[in-house]
Write a protein that holds these residues in place. Sequence first.
Motif, mmCIF file in Angstrom:
data_model
loop_
_atom_site.group_PDB
_atom_site.id
_atom_site.type_symbol
_atom_site.label_atom_id
_atom_site.label_comp_id
_atom_site.label_asym_id
_atom_site.label_seq_id
_atom_site.Cartn_x
_atom_site.Cartn_y
_atom_site.Cartn_z
ATOM 1 N N HIS A 219 -17.721 45.238 58.032
ATOM 2 C CA HIS A 219 -18.180 44.378 59.110
ATOM 3 C C HIS A 219 -19.228 43.358 58.645
ATOM 4 N N ARG B 277 -18.445 39.210 63.547
ATOM 5 C CA ARG B 277 -18.837 39.416 64.937
ATOM 6 C C ARG B 277 -20.135 38.662 65.190
ATOM 7 N N VAL C 56 -21.894 40.896 60.810
ATOM 8 C CA VAL C 56 -22.425 40.609 62.141
ATOM 9 C C VAL C 56 -23.497 39.539 61.999
#
Length: 206
Positions: free
Chosen positions: A126, A167, A128
Motif C-alpha cells: 500500500h 490511496r 497512502v
Amino acid sequence: MITIENTALVLLAAGRSARYGDVGSKLDEEFLGKPLGVHVAVTLEDMPFLARAAVVDRCRIDYAAHGFEMIRNYEAAEGIASSVRRGVEFARRHDAAAVMFALADMPRVTVSHVYRMFDVANNPSHVVASSDGTQTKPPGIFGRDRFDFLMSLRGDQGARDLVRGGRHVVTSPAELIDVDTPEELEELRALVRPRARQAALTPVRE
C-alpha cells in the motif's frame, strides 16, 4: 498489516531552501515562537512509531530532543531522493513494515490526520498519501514492498506516479500548507495570528 507501531517515521529536513533565499535553512525561521521546522516533530513525537529519524543538512534544530535519530545527508544538493533513500535505509535497519515520510516545512499536520492515514494502510504494497481535495501531498506512507522502488529514485525525482495510484486521505488544505518562500511564511503567520490572538483573550475557567 501496517500499524503505527511497526512503521518508521522519517522527517525530511534536509532541503536546500533554494526558493526561500540565502538564510541557511528556512526551517530555522520563527513561526509561533518556535523554529518552523520543529512544529511537526513536536506534533508527532508522542505517537507510538517503531522508530523515528530526521534527515537533516543545514538546519540548527535539535530533533534528537524530540526522540528523533538525526541522519546527516551530505548529498542533499543532489535532491530530495537522496534523503528518501536514507529514510528507507533507516526503516530497513529497524525491520519496519512501512515508512512514513513527513516534511519539516509543513507545520500544521495533525495527529488525527496521521491516524486516519493508518486506517487505510493495510498491507505491504500500500501507498497512502495526503490530499487537499485537489492534489496529493505529504505526509505519505509506503509499505515495505515499495522500498526497492524508493531506493531507485535519483535527484529530485519523486514517487508521484506511485502516489497517484495509491490511496488518498483528504484533509483541510490549511493543514497541508508547506512553506517554500518568505511570502508563504508570512501568509501562514497571518492565517494563524487571529486564532492565536483570540486564544490569548479567552479567559481561563478554573
